[in-house]
Structures are given as C-alpha cells and as structure tokens.
Design an enzyme around this catalytic site. Structure first.
Site, PDB file in Angstrom:
ATOM      1  CE  LYS A 183      -1.778   3.160   2.004  1.00  0.00           C
ATOM      2  NZ  LYS A 183      -1.657   4.524   1.550  1.00  0.00           N
ATOM      3  CD  GLU A 238      12.825  -0.896   8.718  1.00  0.00           C
ATOM      4  OE1 GLU A 238      13.590  -0.036   8.812  1.00  0.00           O
ATOM      5  OE2 GLU A 238      12.882  -2.039   8.384  1.00  0.00           O
ATOM      6  CB  CYS A 246      13.968   7.106   7.879  1.00  0.00           C
ATOM      7  SG  CYS A 246      14.894   5.862   6.933  1.00  0.00           S
ATOM      8  CD  GLU A 280      11.159  12.000  11.211  1.00  0.00           C
ATOM      9  OE1 GLU A 280       9.888  11.695  11.016  1.00  0.00           O
ATOM     10  OE2 GLU A 280      12.122  11.019  10.472  1.00  0.00           O
TER      11      GLU A 280
HETATM   12  P1  NAD Z   1       2.954   8.145   7.271  1.00  0.00           P
HETATM   13  O1  NAD Z   1       3.216   7.507   8.380  1.00  0.00           O
HETATM   14  O2  NAD Z   1       2.046   9.598   7.282  1.00  0.00           O
HETATM   15  O3  NAD Z   1       2.569   7.273   5.990  1.00  0.00           O
HETATM   16  C1  NAD Z   1       2.948   5.987   5.868  1.00  0.00           C
HETATM   17  C2  NAD Z   1       1.952   5.249   5.211  1.00  0.00           C
HETATM   18  O4  NAD Z   1       0.948   4.818   5.931  1.00  0.00           O
HETATM   19  C3  NAD Z   1       1.405   5.742   3.884  1.00  0.00           C
HETATM   20  O5  NAD Z   1       1.091   4.676   2.859  1.00  0.00           O
HETATM   21  C4  NAD Z   1      -0.106   5.931   4.550  1.00  0.00           C
HETATM   22  O6  NAD Z   1      -1.385   6.054   3.588  1.00  0.00           O
HETATM   23  C5  NAD Z   1      -0.314   4.942   5.334  1.00  0.00           C
HETATM   24  N1  NAD Z   1      -1.153   5.022   6.524  1.00  0.00           N
HETATM   25  C6  NAD Z   1      -1.480   6.222   7.345  1.00  0.00           C
HETATM   26  N2  NAD Z   1      -2.375   6.089   8.151  1.00  0.00           N
HETATM   27  C7  NAD Z   1      -2.877   4.588   8.209  1.00  0.00           C
HETATM   28  C8  NAD Z   1      -3.499   4.065   8.966  1.00  0.00           C
HETATM   29  N3  NAD Z   1      -4.191   4.214  10.000  1.00  0.00           N
HETATM   30  N4  NAD Z   1      -3.435   2.570   8.787  1.00  0.00           N
HETATM   31  C9  NAD Z   1      -2.566   2.019   7.672  1.00  0.00           C
HETATM   32  N5  NAD Z   1      -1.987   2.869   6.826  1.00  0.00           N
HETATM   33  C10 NAD Z   1      -1.859   3.986   7.269  1.00  0.00           C
HETATM   34  O7  NAD Z   1       4.609   8.635   6.734  1.00  0.00           O
HETATM   35  P2  NAD Z   1       4.924   9.455   5.573  1.00  0.00           P
HETATM   36  O8  NAD Z   1       4.796  10.836   6.072  1.00  0.00           O
HETATM   37  O9  NAD Z   1       4.355   8.999   4.259  1.00  0.00           O
HETATM   38  O10 NAD Z   1       6.414   9.143   5.694  1.00  0.00           O
HETATM   39  C11 NAD Z   1       7.265   9.982   6.614  1.00  0.00           C
HETATM   40  C12 NAD Z   1       7.800   9.063   7.581  1.00  0.00           C
HETATM   41  O11 NAD Z   1       8.377   7.858   7.419  1.00  0.00           O
HETATM   42  C13 NAD Z   1       8.985   9.766   8.617  1.00  0.00           C
HETATM   43  O12 NAD Z   1       8.594   9.939   9.826  1.00  0.00           O
HETATM   44  C14 NAD Z   1       9.993   8.816   8.345  1.00  0.00           C
HETATM   45  O13 NAD Z   1      11.083   9.038   9.146  1.00  0.00           O
HETATM   46  C15 NAD Z   1       9.626   7.635   8.005  1.00  0.00           C
HETATM   47  N6  NAD Z   1      10.507   6.744   7.469  1.00  0.00           N
HETATM   48  C16 NAD Z   1      11.245   5.903   7.938  1.00  0.00           C
HETATM   49  C17 NAD Z   1      12.034   4.923   7.356  1.00  0.00           C
HETATM   50  C18 NAD Z   1      12.845   3.771   8.115  1.00  0.00           C
HETATM   51  O14 NAD Z   1      13.315   2.876   7.230  1.00  0.00           O
HETATM   52  N7  NAD Z   1      12.776   3.803   9.405  1.00  0.00           N
HETATM   53  C19 NAD Z   1      12.380   4.952   6.028  1.00  0.00           C
HETATM   54  C20 NAD Z   1      11.577   6.237   4.942  1.00  0.00           C
HETATM   55  C21 NAD Z   1      10.630   6.820   5.987  1.00  0.00           C
END
Ligand code: NAD
Length: 492
Positions: free
Chosen positions: A181, A255, A291, A399
C-alpha cells in the site's frame, strides 16, 4: 538532460496479476513537487479493492509458499535482472513522484533495488532452514521455518521504491504473498513497479493498491486474513495501526522516524567530515527527507568555527536547486505541499527559538528560482543549517524531515554521547574521528540501530537495517518474514 514526462498519465492498481482501476472508478491527482502541478492520476481505492487484494494474495499463497525456496529464489533473481530494462523509466517516475533528483534515483537508487532482489534470492534458502536435534533416546526433534501468510507492506512517500523492495523481496523470499500500500502522496512509481514485477510472478503473489491510509491502509492491516504488517512511516501511523489491530494482534515490523546525530570530533579529517555531514548526511538524501537524515550535527567546540566555514563552502559550492530531471541538479524540492508547510514552519520556529541561520533559511520556488517560471509553484526549500545552543529545543527534538539541520556544539566525548542519546529516536548516528578507540567506544554508547564511522548513509542490503526506541523495531529480512515451527517424532 533526461526526457521529461509531459502529459498527465493514468496509473492502475495491480491485483491478481492484472492492472485495474479502483472498483469505484475514482481517481486521485498526483503532484510533481518541483512544479506543484498535477502530472498523473492514481486509483482512489476503497475497502472493496483492499478486500480483492487480500482474496488474491490468499488464493496465491498455497502454491507460492509450497514452492522450494530455490524456485522462489529463481523468480526473485529474474525480477532483479529485469529491472535494468526499466531503470530509466522507474528513476523518472520516482523523481516526478517525490522530487528526489534524477541523478540520485538513476545512479543511486535503481542499482540498489536490483541488488536487493538478488540478495533476497540468496536469502530465500536461509528462510527455509531449521535445526535437527535428538531430544530423547528415541525421539527426533526438528524445527522448520514457515512463511506468515499474507504480508501487508505500508510504505511512505519519501522513498517508495526502496521501501517497496525491502518489504516485498524478503517477504516473497520467505514464501509469503504480499500486498503493498503506497502513500497516497506518491504512488505512481510503486504502481508501475508492481506492474513490471507481476509480469514475472504468478497472479496474486504480489499486489499493489493505492488509496488513503485511513481507508485502504486501515482495511488492509485490520483484515483477519492478513498475517503480518510491515510499516515504514511515522510514529502516529504506527500507533493507529496498533489500535486497529488491538482486537486481533498481529506481528509487525516498524521502520519509523529519526533525529539522527552526526558527530564531528576535533581529530577528524575536517574536509571529509564537512562534506559527509552536509551533502551525504542530509541535503543530498532526497532533500533531507530520508529517515536516517543526520539532522543534528554535533561539533566539538575547538573546531566549531573551522567546521562552520567548511560546511558553508560545501553547501554553497555543491548544492544546486533546479529541474529535478537535470543530471546537474543536486537537491530537489520537498515532496508535497503538506510537508513543505511543515518544513517552512520549523525553519521559522528555529529562528524564534534563537537558532542562528548559518546557511539558507529561505523557501518558495519564486524566491529561490526566480529565473525558472515552471518551478515557481514548486515546494522548494533552501538547504538550511541553524546553529543552536541547546539540544532541548523543539527543532532539535522533533523530526522535521526536510533539508534542515541544526548545529550543536559540545566539549567532551561524554557530552557528545549524552546529547546524541537525548532523543526519543534511535535510527542512525554518524561519528567522524581518526581515533579507532573512540570510534569503538562511540559505536557501543550510541542508542541507535545503525552507526556510521567516517561515512554516512551507506546501506548494505546484506546487513540488517532497523531502529531502536521510537524509531521502531524489527528488520525487513527473510528471518523476520518466516517463523519457526517445532516438531517431535517418536521412533519405535
Ligand atoms: P505516514 O506514516 O504518514 O504514512 C506512511 C504510510 O502509512 C502511507 O502509505 C499512509 O497512507 C499509511 N497510513 C496512514 N495512516 C494509516 C492507517 N491508519 N492505517 C494504515 N496505513 C496508514 O508517513 P509518511 O509521511 O508517508 O513518511 C514519512 C515518515 O516515514 C517519516 O517519519 C520517516 O522518518 C519515516 N520513514 C522511515 C524509514 C525507516 O526505514 N525507518 C524510511 C523512510 C521513511
């Protein structure tokens, strides 16, 4: 310069081996963050589409999971080999989707995806290995590894293809079937990637469904026939998923975010360190939207002035903004409007909190790129360094996820460790020193899943990648996508 993609294009879900629109026929717009204009549409999927993807993944599971690991490995190896044919297209789609400059998506990202598929192929056999023991006089005991079943991978907008691959490749290697997704803010590259990959796999083994997290993401993670969830995203989404699955808990890999320290000691090679903490550390990593971005730069006070001068020089000389499809452009925009507003508000907050602007601090396409009308409405932010005196400020603790880093001075090694660990996160940390003893002491003392010494952001797919504290737990690896079963046989 790479050929730009001009007309608005339509992309579809990948369910049960077919590319299909959402069942409602609804679509969502995708914006090119460089221009702020719509460049593609993606399916606005519904709970019905989520259901269809789970049905497809379930039907494909018995045949896929019972294949010998070596046969699954052959599929994965072929996917890795196939990618070179699509490398240019995939790099362009990722760049359009989230603004990550083409020179990094083409030369940095796509070759890594190929390695991940090949590495997952080699790991497949590990995911099927167990142990044999003689338990009693006449009893043989052994363990075997089995897949979980249907795995859902929820991925973010900042690094779609990388996070897609690390989840899908290792989950498939372990014998699971997979649903990805992607983020509603950048799904195009994932939808097309899924289409390419599924041409090699049996139908339903890999599915990709775009849609909002609140609707499609939630329907997938709470689905009773989904057996494991791997999220790369924010802490808030992790909490929402934990709540949605509270009545039927399922294993998760998380992650999450980071606020990684990049620590420069007086005995370091300062020229190399200045480059490492600015270009590699934060700005050339998708404009800081990565990240492990080293968003807190800790510098020993005795070298502070010299390092600031060197860092300024690195940024001014080497970070150019401009057309993201141009190989010369070093840093792209922030990936979407919401993130742009968030990053800009943190820059203002940093100034209010007393941060001294060392470099940058401005934003907006019209301000930063006045001679390029096409980019005037894009989400452009200058690479920004703010010097502060205290790690307790909000800009040091929260962050930001953009091209913004703070510079924090320290005096002793103990103080550097205390500042570095004074955060809720624990994903990455960098240490710049020529003292081997110190390097080892720091590696042991830093509360972080990954530590780099005299380099930063290098990731070898052969090694685990995970976080500590609020940065999550677990790693996307074949061992975590399989579980052990124990068996005893009484011999007569
Ligand atoms: P986000 O949490 O807003 O969204 C991530 C995903 O989760 C999206 O596909 C979104 O549609 C989905 N999502 C949102 N609410 C949901 C729910 N209730 N149920 C199921 N799925 C849901 O994150 P973002 O803004 O897309 O990405 C940025 C974040 O990701 C930052 O905090 C970054 O640090 C982190 N990140 C971490 C890594 C790692 O490997 N640790 C890598 C890349 C990004």
């Amino acid at each position: 310069m790479t050929k730009a993609l001009n007309a608005v294009k339509t992309f579809h879900n990948v369910i049960n081996g077919k590319t299909v629109p959402s069942s409602s026929g609804e679509k969502m717009d995708s914006y090119d963050p460089a221009t702020g204009k719509v460049w593609a549409t993606i399916p606005s999927s519904t709970v019905e589409d989520a259901e269809a993807s789970v049905t497809a993944a379930r039907s494909a599971l018995p045949a896929w999971s019972s294949l010998p690991a070596m046969e699954r490995a052959n599929y994965l190896r072929r996917i890795g080999d196939l990618l070179s044919e699509y490398a240019d297209e995939l790099a362009e789609l990722e760049t359009k989707d989230n603004g990550w400059v083409i020179r990094e998506t083409k030369h940095g990202l796509i070759p890594v995806l190929t390695s991940m598929w090949h590495d997952a192929a080699s790991a497949a056999i590990l995911g099927s290995k167990g142990e044999t023991v003689q338990v009693g006089t006449n009893t043989v005991g052994y363990s075997l590894r089995e897949p979980y079943g249907v795995v859902v991978g929820i991925i973010p907008w900042n690094s779609a293809l990388w996070t897609f691959t690390i989840k899908a490749a290792y989950a498939l290697a372990g014998g699971n079937t997979v649903i990805i997704k992607p983020s509603e803010l950048a799904s195009v590259a994932s939808l097309r990637y899924g289409e390419i990959i599924q041409s090699i796999l049996p139908p339903g083994v890999l599915n990709v469904v775009s849609g909002t997290g609140a609707e499609v993401g939630d329907a997938l993670v709470r689905h009773p026939k989904v057996n494991k969830v791997s999220l790369t995203g924010s802490g808030n989404t992790a909490k929402a998923i934990a709540q949605s699955t509270s009545q039927q808990p399922k294993p998760m890999i998380l992650e999450l975010g980071g606020k990684s320290p990049n620590i420069v000691f007086e005995d370091a090679d300062l020229v190399k360190a200045a480059q490492g903490v600015t270009l590699n550390g934060i700005f050339s990593g998708n404009a800081g939207q990565i990240c492990v971005g080293g968003s807190r730069i800790l510098i020993q006070r005795s070298i502070l002035d010299e390092m600031i001068a060197l860092m300024k020089e690195e940024v001014t000389k080497n970070i150019s903004l401009g057309n993201t499809m141009d190989m010369q452009t070093a840093m792209g925009p922030v990936a979407n409007e919401m993130q742009f507003k968030k990053v800009c508000s943190y820059i203002e907050l940093g100034k209010q909190e007393g941060g001294e602007v060392i470099v940058g601090g401005r934003y907006g396409g019209a301000t930063l790129l006045p001679n390029n009308e096409e980019l005037a409405d894009g989400y452009w932010v200058e690479p920004t360094l703010l010097k502060v005196d205290s790690n307790s400020l909000r800009i040091c603790q929260e962050e930001i996820f953009g091209p913004v880093a703070v510079i924090i001075p320290f005096d002793t090694e103990e103080e550097a460790i205390a500042i570095a660990n004074d955060t809720d996160y624990g994903l990455g940390a960098g240490v710049w020193t020529s003292n081997l003893d110190r390097a080892h002491r720091m590696i042991r003392s830093l509360e972080s899943g990954n530590v780099w010494v005299n380099t930063y952001r290098l990731v070898g797919t052969e090694l685990p990648f995970g976080g500590k504290k609020n940065s999550g737990y677990g790693t996307d690896s074949v061992l975590e996508y399989t579980r052990e079963k124990t068996c005893y046989i009484q011999l007569s």
